[in-house]
Design a protein around this motif. Sequence first.
Motif, PDB file in Angstrom:
ATOM      1  N   ASP A  56      58.264  27.455  46.494  1.00 53.68           N
ATOM      2  CA  ASP A  56      59.314  27.866  47.423  1.00 53.68           C
ATOM      3  C   ASP A  56      58.766  27.784  48.838  1.00 53.68           C
ATOM      4  O   ASP A  56      57.571  27.582  49.054  1.00 53.68           O
ATOM      5  N   ASP A  57      59.638  27.986  49.816  1.00 56.36           N
ATOM      6  CA  ASP A  57      59.236  27.842  51.213  1.00 56.36           C
ATOM      7  C   ASP A  57      58.092  28.789  51.579  1.00 56.36           C
ATOM      8  O   ASP A  57      57.956  29.891  51.004  1.00 56.36           O
ATOM      9  N   TYR A  58      57.332  28.373  52.578  1.00 54.28           N
ATOM     10  CA  TYR A  58      56.366  29.291  53.182  1.00 54.28           C
ATOM     11  C   TYR A  58      57.120  30.481  53.757  1.00 54.28           C
ATOM     12  O   TYR A  58      58.151  30.325  54.417  1.00 54.28           O
ATOM     13  N   SER A  59      56.615  31.670  53.511  1.00 52.25           N
ATOM     14  CA  SER A  59      57.283  32.873  54.012  1.00 52.25           C
ATOM     15  C   SER A  59      57.302  32.917  55.533  1.00 52.25           C
ATOM     16  O   SER A  59      58.212  33.493  56.124  1.00 52.25           O
ATOM     17  N   ASP A  60      56.289  32.314  56.174  1.00 55.26           N
ATOM     18  CA  ASP A  60      56.230  32.318  57.633  1.00 55.26           C
ATOM     19  C   ASP A  60      56.623  30.969  58.244  1.00 55.26           C
ATOM     20  O   ASP A  60      56.386  30.733  59.427  1.00 55.26           O
ATOM     21  N   ASP A  61      57.209  30.071  57.434  1.00 57.26           N
ATOM     22  CA  ASP A  61      57.653  28.768  57.949  1.00 57.26           C
ATOM     23  C   ASP A  61      58.787  28.242  57.072  1.00 57.26           C
ATOM     24  O   ASP A  61      58.610  27.315  56.285  1.00 57.26           O
ATOM     25  N   PRO A  62      59.977  28.836  57.187  1.00 53.22           N
ATOM     26  CA  PRO A  62      61.108  28.430  56.343  1.00 53.22           C
ATOM     27  C   PRO A  62      61.371  26.925  56.451  1.00 53.22           C
ATOM     28  O   PRO A  62      61.318  26.336  57.520  1.00 53.22           O
ATOM     29  N   GLY A  63      61.652  26.324  55.290  1.00 50.17           N
ATOM     30  CA  GLY A  63      61.905  24.896  55.232  1.00 50.17           C
ATOM     31  C   GLY A  63      60.670  24.068  54.919  1.00 50.17           C
ATOM     32  O   GLY A  63      60.783  22.885  54.606  1.00 50.17           O
ATOM     33  N   ASN A  64      59.500  24.675  54.973  1.00 54.87           N
ATOM     34  CA  ASN A  64      58.243  23.969  54.697  1.00 54.87           C
ATOM     35  C   ASN A  64      57.706  24.417  53.343  1.00 54.87           C
ATOM     36  O   ASN A  64      57.522  25.614  53.112  1.00 54.87           O
ATOM     37  N   ARG A  65      57.478  23.465  52.449  1.00 58.13           N
ATOM     38  CA  ARG A  65      56.874  23.775  51.153  1.00 58.13           C
ATOM     39  C   ARG A  65      55.528  23.073  50.974  1.00 58.13           C
ATOM     40  O   ARG A  65      55.031  22.955  49.853  1.00 58.13           O
ATOM     41  N   GLY A  66      54.942  22.593  52.074  1.00 59.53           N
ATOM     42  CA  GLY A  66      53.625  21.993  51.989  1.00 59.53           C
ATOM     43  C   GLY A  66      53.664  20.521  51.641  1.00 59.53           C
ATOM     44  O   GLY A  66      54.705  19.864  51.724  1.00 59.53           O
ATOM     45  N   LEU A  67      52.504  20.014  51.240  1.00 62.13           N
ATOM     46  CA  LEU A  67      52.329  18.578  51.029  1.00 62.13           C
ATOM     47  C   LEU A  67      51.680  18.283  49.690  1.00 62.13           C
ATOM     48  O   LEU A  67      50.795  19.015  49.248  1.00 62.13           O
ATOM     49  N   LEU A  68      52.106  17.198  49.077  1.00 57.64           N
ATOM     50  CA  LEU A  68      51.384  16.636  47.936  1.00 57.64           C
ATOM     51  C   LEU A  68      50.529  15.495  48.477  1.00 57.64           C
ATOM     52  O   LEU A  68      51.047  14.460  48.905  1.00 57.64           O
ATOM     53  N   VAL A  69      49.225  15.696  48.497  1.00 57.43           N
ATOM     54  CA  VAL A  69      48.310  14.691  49.031  1.00 57.43           C
ATOM     55  C   VAL A  69      48.312  13.449  48.148  1.00 57.43           C
ATOM     56  O   VAL A  69      48.168  12.324  48.631  1.00 57.43           O
ATOM     57  N   THR A  70      48.472  13.656  46.844  1.00 56.34           N
ATOM     58  CA  THR A  70      48.559  12.550  45.891  1.00 56.34           C
ATOM     59  C   THR A  70      49.894  12.640  45.165  1.00 56.34           C
ATOM     60  O   THR A  70      50.264  13.718  44.674  1.00 56.34           O
TER      61      THR A  70
END
Length: 546
Positions: free
Chosen positions: A312-326
């Motif tokens: 789910d989204d970052y609690s301190d950055d709504p809309g961002n769920r991070g990255l899949l490097v691979t």
Amino acid sequence: MRLLFLTLLLSALPALAETRLENVHIHTLDAASPTAEAMVWDDSGRLLALGDRSTLSTRYPAARVIDGSGAHVIPGLIDAHAHLMNLGYSLMSADLVGANSKAEIIERLRRFEAELPEGAWLIGRGWDQNRWVEAEFPNAADLDAAFPQRPVWLRRIDGHAGWANSAALKLAGRDLSGDSQPEGGRILREAGVATGVFIDAAMGIISSRVPPRSAVEREAAFERALQRAISLGLTGVHDMGVSLVDLGLYRRFAERGRLPLRITAFADGDSHALAALCAFGPLQHASGRLQMRGVKLYADGALGSRGAALLDDYSDDPGNRGLLVTAPDALEAAMRTARDCGVQVAAHAIGDRGNRIVLDTMQRVLGDAIGSDHRWRVEHAQVVALEDIPRFAALGVLASMQPTHATSDMPWAEARVGPERIRGAYAWQRLMASGARLPLGSDFPVESVDPRLGLYAAVTRQDENGHPETGWYPDERMSLLEALRGFTQEAAHAGFKEGEVGRLVPGLRADFLLLDADPFALPAPDLLKLPLRSTWVDGKPVYEKP
């Protein structure tokens, strides 16, 4: 007749000389015989016996005697997740670790720049925006006034983000404006203009322009890293992400007798080193100081740079769920290649989505081999959904964790993931209670190479000033015995080396530390300054305190 011949032949061979260490207090970390007051090893560096002083002096009267002068002895410490070449390069770059403001970073860079030739890149590592009052990512303009002409490239402390000045951006060789993003990375922009911060795979846009290190610099970096490691009590390192070129450097050191500790190297992803493992089989150097039988893969980024993949989204950055490097299909293909070649997999996963993808993929790829002694590993296992925690033991997957990540991240980690997800974060006791095995390390140079800090963090879950008073989520603290096992037995097991190192018992290698205090008798804060007298590998001192 053949038996008689062998008996005569063996009797004609010179016996290996023996060494007896006595007047010491030994913690063997062997449950069957946890303490001893003397031990004996032969010239090959293999332990022959441990026990009381009088018995061993009678059994081995001709042994060379070393008086330990009351020292305390523990098995040599093994860092189960680290980066030796990056440590060496960081020791040759501007040190930005602990800088509490951008102004302090500029000051440190100016001091370092004074030693650089004209035109050279200014390279540094260790910045962390979470330590600054504004707690926001920097930009190129923050560096430009101090360094208008010289290109500057600074890696974040976790190695998952980089910060460039405008001079470096001009050398990128491509238009960085717009809104396109590289796969597995992120270019930070404002109004379509690159700010100078690049996350995960995007870092290559700038780092590829930095002139490569020369062979002389690479050898010097490796030597510095080795010496720093043994000076702090490390007798083994699991080196994550080793290229075929760097493996060649390691082999040259091993062949020249210049490896003072044991390196368990993991190939750098689905690349030339893995191809070599598949073509020629695992590397096991005759010295016993170097092996490669595993591969390091990446699922996601890091929590500090908001690149860890979350469900789910970052609690301190709504809309961002991070990255899949691979990409998941590429990750699975690499795991299948490793499986078919008999190669151990160690997969970086920090966010709960990253961890779930890795566990799901390992389960599919291992298939009927789940019950085998594969010892596949999740590196970091930092934020894990509570329902996924029991899967580590069920799949026979090791949770390779780093205690100092918890104490470095605790000021902001809960803000990233919120009060519910934090319950599965840095969850050492939850994982151990589920039956998972936890080899411990540091991830140096992301964290300090000093294993004493790792032991302290594991036992207290406090920073070096003793905060918070009762420890951060104190129910997850380890006992000192659990922490030491993580840096010895569990790390040895994770590298398929439990038959060689990790405890002090007959038949294993004489890898140990001489300490001037008993770690089990010290108050927890004093673990930070546990006095190391010397580091021994194969029964020989590789470091002695001046």
